[in-house]
Write a protein that holds these residues in place. Sequence first.
Motif, PDB file in Angstrom:
ATOM      1  N   SER A   9       0.851  -1.188   0.000  1.00 28.58           N
ATOM      2  CA  SER A   9       0.000   0.000   0.000  1.00 28.58           C
ATOM      3  C   SER A   9       0.887   1.238   0.000  1.00 28.58           C
ATOM      4  CB  SER A   9      -0.937   0.010   1.210  1.00 28.58           C
ATOM      5  OG  SER A   9      -0.201   0.109   2.412  1.00 28.58           O
ATOM      6  N   MET A  10       0.337   2.327  -0.515  1.00 23.37           N
ATOM      7  CA  MET A  10       0.987   3.637  -0.477  1.00 23.37           C
ATOM      8  C   MET A  10      -0.109   4.681  -0.300  1.00 23.37           C
ATOM      9  SD  MET A  10       3.825   3.468  -3.570  1.00 23.37           S
ATOM     10  CE  MET A  10       4.351   5.172  -3.279  1.00 23.37           C
ATOM     11  N   PHE A  11       0.216   5.794   0.299  1.00 23.62           N
ATOM     12  CA  PHE A  11      -0.737   6.879   0.526  1.00 23.62           C
ATOM     13  C   PHE A  11      -1.942   6.395   1.339  1.00 23.62           C
ATOM     14  CE2 PHE A  11       0.946   7.142  -3.899  1.00 23.62           C
ATOM     15  CZ  PHE A  11       1.854   8.166  -3.708  1.00 23.62           C
ATOM     16  N   GLY A  12      -1.773   5.291   2.068  1.00 18.84           N
ATOM     17  CA  GLY A  12      -2.882   4.718   2.811  1.00 18.84           C
ATOM     18  C   GLY A  12      -3.871   3.980   1.933  1.00 18.84           C
ATOM     19  N   VAL A  13      -3.487   3.692   0.681  1.00 21.27           N
ATOM     20  CA  VAL A  13      -4.369   3.025  -0.280  1.00 21.27           C
ATOM     21  C   VAL A  13      -3.735   1.695  -0.691  1.00 21.27           C
ATOM     22  CG1 VAL A  13      -5.442   3.179  -2.564  1.00 21.27           C
ATOM     23  CG2 VAL A  13      -5.206   5.236  -1.159  1.00 21.27           C
ATOM     24  N   PRO A  14      -4.480   0.570  -0.614  1.00 25.42           N
ATOM     25  CA  PRO A  14      -3.913  -0.722  -1.036  1.00 25.42           C
ATOM     26  C   PRO A  14      -3.752  -0.797  -2.546  1.00 25.42           C
ATOM     27  CG  PRO A  14      -6.232  -0.961  -0.469  1.00 25.42           C
ATOM     28  CD  PRO A  14      -5.854   0.444  -0.096  1.00 25.42           C
ATOM     29  N   PHE A  15      -2.723  -1.506  -2.992  1.00 26.44           N
ATOM     30  CA  PHE A  15      -2.519  -1.740  -4.420  1.00 26.44           C
ATOM     31  C   PHE A  15      -3.632  -2.659  -4.946  1.00 26.44           C
ATOM     32  CE2 PHE A  15       2.144  -0.846  -5.616  1.00 26.44           C
ATOM     33  CZ  PHE A  15       2.279   0.150  -4.657  1.00 26.44           C
ATOM     34  N   ASP A  16      -3.891  -2.588  -6.244  1.00 26.26           N
ATOM     35  CA  ASP A  16      -4.787  -3.526  -6.917  1.00 26.26           C
ATOM     36  C   ASP A  16      -4.020  -4.804  -7.231  1.00 26.26           C
ATOM     37  OD1 ASP A  16      -7.242  -1.920  -7.301  1.00 26.26           O
ATOM     38  OD2 ASP A  16      -5.917  -0.650  -8.493  1.00 26.26           O
ATOM     39  N   GLY A  17      -4.758  -5.920  -7.323  1.00 26.76           N
ATOM     40  CA  GLY A  17      -4.132  -7.175  -7.692  1.00 26.76           C
ATOM     41  C   GLY A  17      -4.259  -8.219  -6.588  1.00 26.76           C
ATOM     42  N   PRO A  18      -3.477  -9.316  -6.737  1.00 25.74           N
ATOM     43  CA  PRO A  18      -2.520  -9.557  -7.828  1.00 25.74           C
ATOM     44  C   PRO A  18      -3.225  -9.826  -9.153  1.00 25.74           C
ATOM     45  CG  PRO A  18      -2.723 -11.510  -6.449  1.00 25.74           C
ATOM     46  CD  PRO A  18      -3.522 -10.445  -5.778  1.00 25.74           C
ATOM     47  N   MET A  19      -2.471  -9.621 -10.233  1.00 26.42           N
ATOM     48  CA  MET A  19      -3.009  -9.748 -11.584  1.00 26.42           C
ATOM     49  C   MET A  19      -1.920 -10.293 -12.510  1.00 26.42           C
ATOM     50  SD  MET A  19      -2.965  -5.681 -12.503  1.00 26.42           S
ATOM     51  CE  MET A  19      -3.367  -5.219 -10.810  1.00 26.42           C
ATOM     52  N   PRO A  20      -2.330 -10.857 -13.659  1.00 30.26           N
ATOM     53  CA  PRO A  20      -1.335 -11.332 -14.626  1.00 30.26           C
ATOM     54  C   PRO A  20      -0.532 -10.173 -15.199  1.00 30.26           C
ATOM     55  CG  PRO A  20      -3.527 -12.217 -15.106  1.00 30.26           C
ATOM     56  CD  PRO A  20      -3.709 -11.134 -14.098  1.00 30.26           C
ATOM     57  N   GLY A  21       0.607 -10.498 -15.785  1.00 34.82           N
ATOM     58  CA  GLY A  21       1.385  -9.485 -16.481  1.00 34.82           C
ATOM     59  C   GLY A  21       0.653  -9.007 -17.717  1.00 34.82           C
ATOM     60  N   HIS A  22       0.975  -7.809 -18.180  1.00 32.47           N
ATOM     61  CA  HIS A  22       0.285  -7.209 -19.320  1.00 32.47           C
ATOM     62  C   HIS A  22       1.076  -7.304 -20.619  1.00 32.47           C
ATOM     63  CE1 HIS A  22      -1.997  -5.844 -16.004  1.00 32.47           C
ATOM     64  NE2 HIS A  22      -1.224  -4.834 -15.700  1.00 32.47           N
ATOM     65  N   TRP A  23       2.355  -7.737 -20.524  1.00 34.87           N
ATOM     66  CA  TRP A  23       3.165  -7.907 -21.733  1.00 34.87           C
ATOM     67  C   TRP A  23       4.197  -8.984 -21.455  1.00 34.87           C
ATOM     68  CZ3 TRP A  23       2.514  -2.877 -19.636  1.00 34.87           C
ATOM     69  CH2 TRP A  23       3.458  -2.526 -18.666  1.00 34.87           C
TER      70      TRP A  23
END
Length: 204
Positions: free
Chosen positions: A140-154
């Motif tokens: 997390s950063m700025f008190g906000v959790p990251f999205d994911g986990p997710m597959p790679g995009h490339w």
Amino acid sequence: MTLRSLKSVVTCAAAVTLGLTAVVPAHGVEGPAPDPRNTKAMRDMATAIAATAKYADERVAIRDGYVPKGEDCMTNPFGVGAMNYHYVKQANWGSKDPARPTALLYSREKDKNGLRRLETVEWMSTDRDQDLKTADDRPSMFGVPFDGPMPGHWAGMPKHYDLHMWAYRKNPAGRFHNWNPALTCPRKALTPGKPPTAPHAHGH
């Protein structure tokens, strides 16, 4: 307008926007957002904007090692919205430093000088166990959790988490929402005889 003037305008505009966001109660902000009473989150957001204002000039980003990756326009396969060009600095992969985003997102459209417009900054971090069903290492950063986990995009991109901050373009869904519902990708022309392909599913 000189580059110095442009950077000053961008920095001032971003600071004003940040200030307006900070006075809105947390429950009144659409989408994920830091608590405006969180002094560190507000300070880190200001740091991120101050550090990336120079990238309003796409050429500066390229000189600093940000490389175009993936599609020019990515459509949300799970709903509305899109996001544009990702320019990635591999040396900043996994960074939680507000001044060192992993990626910068630029517009598809170019200005009269042939340059793209900076829209978003993004931090990316590898999913430790590469298992999309677990999220015990979500950053997390700025008190906000990251999205994911997710597959790679490339090609070569691992399963990962990411966090977007729409610092330079308004996102009606919220400053930290991953997809911007005001953006759409153009329809791609079909090659004769070739069936349409489904959009690349990713959990941005």
